[in-house]
Write a protein that holds these residues in place. Sequence first.
Motif, PDB file in Angstrom:
ATOM      1  N   CYS A   1       0.836  -1.216   0.000  1.00  0.00           N
ATOM      2  CA  CYS A   1       0.000   0.000   0.000  1.00  0.00           C
ATOM      3  C   CYS A   1       0.863   1.255   0.000  1.00  0.00           C
ATOM      4  N   LEU A   2       1.906   1.256   0.821  1.00  0.00           N
ATOM      5  CA  LEU A   2       2.796   2.423   0.835  1.00  0.00           C
ATOM      6  C   LEU A   2       3.482   2.616  -0.514  1.00  0.00           C
TER       7      LEU A   2
ATOM      8  N   LEU B   1       0.877   4.041  -2.948  1.00  0.00           N
ATOM      9  CA  LEU B   1       0.551   5.436  -2.661  1.00  0.00           C
ATOM     10  C   LEU B   1       1.685   6.368  -3.066  1.00  0.00           C
ATOM     11  N   GLN B   2       2.911   5.911  -2.882  1.00  0.00           N
ATOM     12  CA  GLN B   2       4.043   6.762  -3.238  1.00  0.00           C
ATOM     13  C   GLN B   2       4.192   6.875  -4.748  1.00  0.00           C
TER      14      GLN B   2
ATOM     15  N   THR C   1       1.780   6.760  -6.950  1.00  0.00           N
ATOM     16  CA  THR C   1       0.683   7.546  -7.506  1.00  0.00           C
ATOM     17  C   THR C   1       0.781   9.010  -7.117  1.00  0.00           C
TER      18      THR C   1
ATOM     19  N   VAL D   1       0.338  10.296  -4.056  1.00  0.00           N
ATOM     20  CA  VAL D   1      -0.496  10.679  -2.927  1.00  0.00           C
ATOM     21  C   VAL D   1       0.361  11.067  -1.731  1.00  0.00           C
ATOM     22  N   LEU D   2       1.457  10.328  -1.516  1.00  0.00           N
ATOM     23  CA  LEU D   2       2.365  10.645  -0.419  1.00  0.00           C
ATOM     24  C   LEU D   2       3.387  11.670  -0.908  1.00  0.00           C
TER      25      LEU D   2
END
Length: 70
Positions: A39-40, A43-44, A46, A48-49
């Motif tokens: 998940c991390l 997210l990174q 894409t 998002v983070l």
Amino acid sequence: MKTQETERTPTQARQAERGRPVLAVLVASIALVVIGFACLALLQTTGVLPDLGIIESAPGTGATGSQPSQ
């Protein structure tokens, strides 16, 4: 009140629980860690983070880090 003592050998006294419940906890915890890292990573990638700039690229690799080039 008299307590009943069980005689055990040193090997028996050191034995841990075995079986499906212990294996299930081990497998579930490892699966949760893998899912968390996945998940991390998603997210990174894409965006998002935010990029914290903690890991810098090595000089001469051509990769861009979070620091602007001068």
